[in-house]
Design an enzyme around this catalytic site. Structure first.
Site: not given
Length: 499
Positions: A263, A337
């Site tokens: 990020k 996920r």
């Protein structure tokens, strides 16, 4: 903080010894002849007070009123939402003050939602984080009296509100801890403490146990971190033996760098909140401990860090999940996920009545819904409706999003059964469609709380959402179960009478 429910009108409030008396003033205020009524009437007549939520007026040592300070707060039409806004505005004034006892007088017509707003609004606005400060200044407010027209009639609402406040604050405290404190190991320890203190059952697996189970997707995300993963199971066996449980699954990424798909550094510190789903499940169990609902509830938390390292999983890797489905990794920053899918498969062994996963899953959900409502995805209309209604009642709202099969087209890949990301369009939905593949064997709902689990900027901090929603849903499930049991008992009695 100690809450007390008391039968108290404005006349009684005038004699109540307190550091602060908070009077919630609604549209169409009906004045009596007591000192508090006279003060409110004069303020309204002089247009120094409006009933618009958030409008406040303070008085000091008013004649005939025992409280040192009086805060008059506009509460609009008296709805739970307006009451909550009024209480939050007033309680925030006390956050850094010296008041130790607060008395809140609700309007005579106030119901359960107003009681909830008073309790939860006060707890939320007066909360002060001190866990890692060298010279902590904890909140001074210790005692809060909630005055209502009939305390006996509001007792159940009051107890539920107190439980929600305790659970929300527990989740906030965990969420606010820095990532070198709130590690996967710490989350496991907190679960064990909850179990020992409140009669739950807890089981915490480490890397060896998780490998033996076959959670290949979860394990891959944890590979790049020096912190060992934990898979946490909490059980509240409040219902009948063998009764299908509700399973809550919380995403527990205790820090998310994005892994190899790293990020940007700006605001990366806020990725300590990526375990907001796990914190909310633990917070819900802390609330359950206060009420002991007659319902079987299971909490599952896959917890790990997502870090860049020579051992980290990488774009192009193929993972084998617990379900046997293979996953191509196209972006290591879509890791939530990948840990949730194995937990959703694991949930099947409990033969659940419903599974609800809670996750700070996608920035796309923040774009879609902002910080007001959590995103709700569900395979079952009844479950979706129940969660929507619970969120509205708890002032912790969500909004249902689509799960059309067409959204799953972007997850197709030539090299595995499914890719872990699709394109940018509809990112919150495609993430939910990924999870949907692993939740085929029970009613399932997914709450994307990326926009609601924490706030940034000057008000930076965990919100504790959606503990309120989850607790309200569970209590309504308990009530529905009790109603069905009563119907069955009545039917049997009528059958015997007919015979």
């Amino acid at each position: 903080m100690d809450f007390e429910l008391k039968t108290l009108d404005l006349a009684g409030a005038a004699t109540e010894k307190s550091d602060v008396l908070l009077v919630l003033v609604t549209d169409g205020f009906q004045a009596g002849k007591d000192p508090v009524s006279r003060l409110v009437s004069a303020a309204l007549a002089g247009r120094d007070l409006e009933t618009k939520p958030g409008k406040l007026l303070q008085a000091y040592r008013s004649e005939g009123i025992a409280a040192t300070r009086v805060i008059l707060a506009g509460a609009g039409d008296g709805s739970g939402k307006k009451m909550h806004a009024a209480v939050q505005a007033a309680a925030s004034l006390l956050r850094n003050g010296t008041a130790r006892k607060l008395t809140i007088v609700l309007p005579a017509q106030a119901g359960a939602e107003a009681v909830r707003a008073a309790v939860c609004g006060t707890a939320e606005s007066s909360y002060v984080y001190i866990a890692t400060k060298s010279k902590p200044e904890a909140r001074e407010l210790k005692k809060v009296v909630i005055g209502v027209a009939d305390a006996a009639a509001q007792r159940q609402a009051f107890l539920r509100a107190k439980a929600a406040a305790v659970g929300i604050e527990f989740a906030r405290e965990l969420g606010n801890l820095p990532p070198n404190y709130a590690t996967p190991t710490r989350l496991g320890e907190e679960a064990v403490k909850l179990a020992r203190a409140h009669g739950f059952k807890a089981e915490v697996f480490g890397p060896k146990e998780v490998a033996k189970i076959g959670m290949g997707s979860f394990m891959s995300v944890a590979k790049g971190s020096a912190e060992p993963l934990r898979f946490i199971t909490l059980r509240h066996d409040g219902g009948a033996k063998g009764e299908a449980p509700v399973v809550l699954v919380g995403k527990g990424i205790t820090f998310d760098t994005g892994g190899i798909s790293i990020k940007p550094s700006a605001e990366m510190d806020e990725m300590k909140y990526d375990m907001g789903g796990a914190a909310s499940v633990l917070g819900t169990f802390r609330a359950i401990a206060e009420l002991k609902p007659r319902l079987n509830v299971i909490g599952l938390i896959p917890a790990c860090e997502n870090m860049p390292d020579g051992a980290s999983y990488k774009p192009g890797d193929i993972l084998t999940s617990l379900s046997g489905q293979t996953i191509e990794v196209l972006n290591t920053d879509a890791e939530g996920r990948l840990i949730l899918c194995d937990a959703l498969t694991y949930a099947e062994r409990f033969k659940p009545r419903a599974v609800i996963d809670v996750a700070t899953l996608t920035g796309a959900c923040v774009v879609a819904l902002g910080g007001v409502r959590s995103g709700l995805f569900a395979t079952d209309d009844e479950l979706a409706g129940q969660l929507m209604a619970a969120g509205e009642a708890a002032l912790d709202p969500c909004w249902r999003m689509p799960l059309d099969d067409e959204y799953g087209e972007g997850l197709k890949t030539n090299f595995a059964d499914v890719a872990n990301v699709a394109g940018r369009a509809g990112g919150a939905v495609t993430a939910a469609k990924f999870l949907h593949r692993f939740a085929q064997n029970y009613p399932w709902a997914h709450l994307d709380i990326a926009g609601t689990a924490w706030k940034g900027g000057p008000a930076k901090g965990s919100t504790g959402r959606p503990v309120g929603l989850l607790l309200e849903y569970l209590l309504r499930q308990e009530a529905a179960g009790a109603g069905k049991a009563a119907d069955r008992k009545g039917a049997k009695a009528r059958g015997r009478a007919a015979a």
